[in-house]
Design a protein around this motif. Sequence first.
Motif, PDB file in Angstrom:
ATOM      1  N   GLU A 233     -11.494 -26.478  -6.327  1.00  0.00           N
ATOM      2  CA  GLU A 233     -10.822 -27.215  -5.241  1.00  0.00           C
ATOM      3  C   GLU A 233      -9.751 -28.161  -5.784  1.00  0.00           C
ATOM      4  O   GLU A 233      -8.722 -28.391  -5.127  1.00  0.00           O
ATOM      5  N   VAL A 234      -9.964 -28.688  -6.975  1.00  0.00           N
ATOM      6  CA  VAL A 234      -8.959 -29.552  -7.590  1.00  0.00           C
ATOM      7  C   VAL A 234      -7.752 -28.732  -8.030  1.00  0.00           C
ATOM      8  O   VAL A 234      -6.599 -29.126  -7.813  1.00  0.00           O
ATOM      9  N   VAL A 235      -8.016 -27.568  -8.628  1.00  0.00           N
ATOM     10  CA  VAL A 235      -6.925 -26.689  -9.059  1.00  0.00           C
ATOM     11  C   VAL A 235      -6.073 -26.275  -7.870  1.00  0.00           C
ATOM     12  O   VAL A 235      -4.841 -26.239  -7.954  1.00  0.00           O
ATOM     13  N   GLU A 236      -6.708 -25.988  -6.754  1.00  0.00           N
ATOM     14  CA  GLU A 236      -5.973 -25.560  -5.566  1.00  0.00           C
ATOM     15  C   GLU A 236      -5.052 -26.669  -5.066  1.00  0.00           C
ATOM     16  O   GLU A 236      -3.910 -26.414  -4.669  1.00  0.00           O
ATOM     17  N   LYS A 237      -5.522 -27.910  -5.090  1.00  0.00           N
ATOM     18  CA  LYS A 237      -4.672 -29.030  -4.670  1.00  0.00           C
ATOM     19  C   LYS A 237      -3.464 -29.175  -5.585  1.00  0.00           C
ATOM     20  O   LYS A 237      -2.347 -29.456  -5.119  1.00  0.00           O
ATOM     21  N   ILE A 238      -3.686 -28.989  -6.873  1.00  0.00           N
ATOM     22  CA  ILE A 238      -2.581 -29.083  -7.832  1.00  0.00           C
ATOM     23  C   ILE A 238      -1.566 -27.978  -7.586  1.00  0.00           C
ATOM     24  O   ILE A 238      -0.351 -28.210  -7.598  1.00  0.00           O
ATOM     25  N   LYS A 239      -2.043 -26.767  -7.327  1.00  0.00           N
ATOM     26  CA  LYS A 239      -1.144 -25.641  -7.075  1.00  0.00           C
ATOM     27  C   LYS A 239      -0.327 -25.857  -5.811  1.00  0.00           C
ATOM     28  O   LYS A 239       0.871 -25.530  -5.765  1.00  0.00           O
TER      29      LYS A 239
END
Length: 393
Positions: A233-239
């Motif tokens: 979920e953190v990676v998705e926000k960064i993307k």
Amino acid sequence: MANSSDPSSCLSFTSSPHISNASITPNSSASDPPPTPDLLTNLSSNLGRLLADSGGDYSDAEITVEGVPVAVHRCILASRSEFFAELFRRENGDSEQEGKPKYCMSDLLPFGHVGYEAFLVFLSFVYTAKVRDFPVEVSSCVHNVCGHEACRPAIEFSLELMCASSVFGMPDLVSILQRQLIDFVLKALADDVIPILVVAFHCQLSQLIDQCIERVAHSDLDSISLEKALPDEVVEKIKILRRNSQHCCDPNMPAVDPLREKRIRRIHKALDSDDVELMKLLLTESDVTLDEANALHYAAAYCDPKVVAEVLGLGLADVNLRDSRGYTVLHIAVKRKEPSIIILLLSNGARASEPTLEGESAVSICRRLTRQKDYHTKTERGQVQRLGNCEGM
């Protein structure tokens, strides 16, 4: 034990320029007269002597941290922390012999790591409501020009202290450390923000999480590194932040070739499985080379040393190749701090003198990551110091 010289303050930092003074006053009922600063100072000092006094042992339990038993007083821990109150109510420790109950730090933590020195600083805060000086030998690196304001050892020590404060329920200390870590995020290298983001996620520190995500999204950290280190979920926000930022800056920016990306990721998955034969088969079925997939970089970062040896043995990868961030394979291996891979690369022609785009050699990266306590420490599989002998090659 470091005590504040200001009797009007119940909490002080004196060890680092990036930590400001603060004060904490225990709760009191509305009908009670407020305690005077002198009384609070005396109480803090008296309780602190329980930790510092070697002339007598009044403790009634032990918590083993990194193999070292630390004597504690259950009444004090239970009165200051609901976590310990519940722990002591539930059990008497894992010792079957008569005497003090014994606990192991690794059994108490659902995530993260708390070292011996960090636990002593935490205990000092529990007993005295003061944050003692951070031990220099575990909170600063050995880089000769580092100011230690945001080097990796300084960050890691604060994160250990944050893990203890969050898990064991000390919100005042969590608040102080969160402000310090936000300052680190602004000063640290992008790579060093990743461990801060991981701990912030587990501790549910929303302000710190947002600061980290913003910093990482605007860095040159690649997606594969983020996916390896961070929750989905953190990676998705960064993307999402990156896509929005790219669109605003250059709406005509060409899209990444999804087929090529898929082939590269298949090669990486084969390496994850230690299956070099599968990786060789994938190479024959596509036009992607080992260097284009940064396969050696990937293996040095995430795989077993024997996989790195096998990839090198194919003779198809450039050991001094730079990735998109300007790092050679040796730079990646040093950041991982795996001596056997470092020695393997050096033995196969890796140049220790090659600088990063920021001008850092493998040796300087190593120094920035190494605590003073660990400097010159030998490992069973090799010595990082060997890099120093090769720096002029």
